[in-house]
Design a protein around this motif. Structure first.
Motif, mmCIF file in Angstrom:
data_model
loop_
_atom_site.group_PDB
_atom_site.id
_atom_site.type_symbol
_atom_site.label_atom_id
_atom_site.label_comp_id
_atom_site.label_asym_id
_atom_site.label_seq_id
_atom_site.Cartn_x
_atom_site.Cartn_y
_atom_site.Cartn_z
ATOM 1 N N ARG A 132 0.834 -1.209 0.000
ATOM 2 C CA ARG A 132 0.000 0.000 0.000
ATOM 3 C C ARG A 132 0.867 1.258 0.000
ATOM 4 N NH1 ARG A 132 -3.651 -3.230 3.522
ATOM 5 N NH2 ARG A 132 -5.538 -3.628 2.288
ATOM 6 N N LEU A 133 1.963 1.211 0.722
ATOM 7 C CA LEU A 133 2.870 2.356 0.721
ATOM 8 C C LEU A 133 3.490 2.560 -0.653
ATOM 9 C CD1 LEU A 133 4.597 1.785 4.177
ATOM 10 C CD2 LEU A 133 3.014 3.635 3.591
ATOM 11 N N GLN A 134 3.786 1.466 -1.341
ATOM 12 C CA GLN A 134 4.326 1.580 -2.694
ATOM 13 C C GLN A 134 3.325 2.246 -3.625
ATOM 14 O OE1 GLN A 134 7.635 0.244 -3.880
ATOM 15 N NE2 GLN A 134 6.989 1.934 -5.225
ATOM 16 N N GLU A 135 2.055 1.847 -3.503
ATOM 17 C CA GLU A 135 1.011 2.482 -4.306
ATOM 18 C C GLU A 135 0.923 3.975 -4.011
ATOM 19 O OE1 GLU A 135 -2.554 0.376 -3.428
ATOM 20 O OE2 GLU A 135 -1.945 -1.456 -4.477
ATOM 21 N N GLU A 136 1.043 4.321 -2.740
ATOM 22 C CA GLU A 136 0.947 5.728 -2.337
ATOM 23 C C GLU A 136 2.079 6.554 -2.938
ATOM 24 O OE1 GLU A 136 -1.072 8.637 0.358
ATOM 25 O OE2 GLU A 136 -1.601 6.821 -0.738
ATOM 26 N N VAL A 137 3.305 6.087 -2.777
ATOM 27 C CA VAL A 137 4.437 6.872 -3.279
ATOM 28 C C VAL A 137 4.452 6.900 -4.805
ATOM 29 C CG1 VAL A 137 5.800 6.504 -1.197
ATOM 30 C CG2 VAL A 137 6.087 4.938 -3.133
ATOM 31 N N ASP A 138 4.012 5.817 -5.431
ATOM 32 C CA ASP A 138 3.932 5.806 -6.895
ATOM 33 C C ASP A 138 2.946 6.858 -7.392
ATOM 34 O OD1 ASP A 138 5.780 3.786 -7.098
ATOM 35 O OD2 ASP A 138 4.312 2.195 -7.492
ATOM 36 N N SER A 139 1.818 6.992 -6.696
ATOM 37 C CA SER A 139 0.801 7.946 -7.126
ATOM 38 C C SER A 139 1.281 9.386 -6.994
ATOM 39 C CB SER A 139 -0.485 7.751 -6.313
ATOM 40 O OG SER A 139 -0.301 8.141 -4.960
ATOM 41 N N ILE A 140 2.223 9.614 -6.091
ATOM 42 C CA ILE A 140 2.744 10.959 -5.860
ATOM 43 C C ILE A 140 3.982 11.238 -6.695
ATOM 44 C CG2 ILE A 140 3.783 12.445 -4.074
ATOM 45 C CD1 ILE A 140 1.937 10.986 -2.066
ATOM 46 N N GLY A 141 4.691 10.191 -7.057
ATOM 47 C CA GLY A 141 5.913 10.356 -7.832
ATOM 48 C C GLY A 141 7.174 10.312 -6.998
ATOM 49 N N ILE A 142 7.068 9.775 -5.796
ATOM 50 C CA ILE A 142 8.227 9.639 -4.904
ATOM 51 C C ILE A 142 8.993 8.373 -5.258
ATOM 52 C CG2 ILE A 142 8.924 9.189 -2.509
ATOM 53 C CD1 ILE A 142 6.456 10.855 -1.666
ATOM 54 N N ASP A 143 10.308 8.476 -5.283
ATOM 55 C CA ASP A 143 11.162 7.304 -5.473
ATOM 56 C C ASP A 143 11.729 6.898 -4.118
ATOM 57 O OD1 ASP A 143 12.954 5.350 -6.125
ATOM 58 O OD2 ASP A 143 14.294 6.641 -7.292
ATOM 59 N N PRO A 144 11.130 5.916 -3.443
ATOM 60 C CA PRO A 144 11.588 5.564 -2.098
ATOM 61 C C PRO A 144 12.962 4.907 -2.074
ATOM 62 C CG PRO A 144 9.972 3.964 -2.849
ATOM 63 C CD PRO A 144 10.023 5.052 -3.895
ATOM 64 N N SER A 145 13.482 4.550 -3.259
ATOM 65 C CA SER A 145 14.822 3.977 -3.303
ATOM 66 C C SER A 145 15.906 5.047 -3.343
ATOM 67 C CB SER A 145 14.973 3.068 -4.533
ATOM 68 O OG SER A 145 14.920 3.817 -5.741
ATOM 69 N N ALA A 146 15.508 6.303 -3.524
ATOM 70 C CA ALA A 146 16.482 7.395 -3.521
ATOM 71 C C ALA A 146 17.174 7.466 -2.171
ATOM 72 C CB ALA A 146 15.797 8.716 -3.840
ATOM 73 N N GLU A 147 18.440 7.793 -2.192
ATOM 74 C CA GLU A 147 19.239 7.775 -0.967
ATOM 75 C C GLU A 147 18.707 8.733 0.093
ATOM 76 O OE1 GLU A 147 23.890 8.496 0.454
ATOM 77 O OE2 GLU A 147 23.332 8.650 -1.665
ATOM 78 N N ASN A 148 18.080 9.816 -0.334
ATOM 79 C CA ASN A 148 17.641 10.812 0.643
ATOM 80 C C ASN A 148 16.152 10.706 0.973
ATOM 81 O OD1 ASN A 148 16.688 11.737 -1.786
ATOM 82 N ND2 ASN A 148 17.377 13.851 -1.530
#
Length: 270
Positions: A132-148
């Protein structure tokens, strides 16, 4: 850090009583801060505010499993952080994450992305699975794999409550769709979209509960097999690399992303 006691919620929407506005910018800023004092004195708030040390935290990253702590950013990066849950009923949690993402995009464009971390902590981890968190960040355009970027997911809702409401003093109240509402006197405190016309010194979007509830928070913690409704403080915190809070933005969606980005740039450059 010893936390303040929560002020009694007042008025419709559970607005927090504020200490009042400053009569002008104080002559000197807080020790260790880059920015000068804010125009509105929030020092009596339950959550961290200008000049406070950021509360210590240690929470797993939902995507890497790495335990992320406040200490790893000390001396290395400023932080822009918020608290959210994916079943947020009024759609404001995605706005908080979007504001962080806009700051992240600015950091990348302007070349200071190595100097700032973006941190979101879910306070409903039993519903907010990694998927569900992956769906959330995908919908916003966040790359959670980014170092920061760090999307943090406590082990369970009790731990999340301890971190978000206890350590950070930003009360949350979740309601299970299939259960009767817990009557804690603050069930109607949700912030509405109509409140986002601009800054309101008497209403900073804080849906406050009595901190005494923290000692008996089992009533507010529910199984979340289905999406939840709830109230919480829509807040963004800006913390410098030394762990000092430069700005708290309660009712954060009342602020423009540009204002927060300008403050972030100043802190990083300072």
């Amino acid at each position: 850090m010893e936390r303040r006691s929560v002020l009694q919620a007042v008025g419709a929407g559970g607005a927090m009583a504020l200490a009042g506005c400053l009569d002008g910018v104080l002559e000197s800023g807080a020790e260790g801060a880059v920015l000068g004092p804010p125009e509105t004195d929030l020092s009596q708030s339950s959550h961290p505010t200008y000049g406070d040390e950021i509360p210590s935290f240690s929470v797993p990253d939902a995507f890497t499993g790495e335990v992320v702590t406040d200490e790893q950013f000390h001396g290395e990066r400023a932080m822009l952080m918020t608290f959210f849950f994916t079943s947020c009923p009024d759609g404001l949690c995605p706005v908080l994450l979007q504001m962080l993402n806009m700051a992240s995009e600015d950091a990348t464009r302007e070349g200071y992305d190595d100097d700032v971390a973006f941190v979101g902590i879910t306070f409903d981890p039993e519903y907010d699975t990694t998927e569900r968190l992956q769906e959330e960040v995908d919908s916003i355009g966040i790359d959670p794999s980014a170092e920061n970027w760090h999307i943090l997911r406590p082990e369970d809702n009790d731990e999340a409550y301890d971190v978000v409401a206890g350590d950070f003093g930003t009360p949350v109240h979740l309601e299970h769709d299939d259960h009767e509402e817990h009557d804690d006197g603050h069930g109607d405190g949700a912030e509405s979209h109509d409140d986002h016309d601009g800054h309101d010194d008497n209403d900073h979007g804080e849906h406050e509960t009595d901190r005494d509830d923290h000692e008996n928070h089992d009533d507010a913690q529910v199984e979340t097999a289905e999406p939840t409704d709830g109230t919480h403080v829509y807040i963004i915190l800006l913390v410098n690399e030394n762990g000092i809070v430069e700005r708290s933005y309660p009712g954060a969606t009342n602020y423009s992303a540009e204002e927060i980005i300008d403050d972030l740039r100043t802190v990083v450059e300072g």
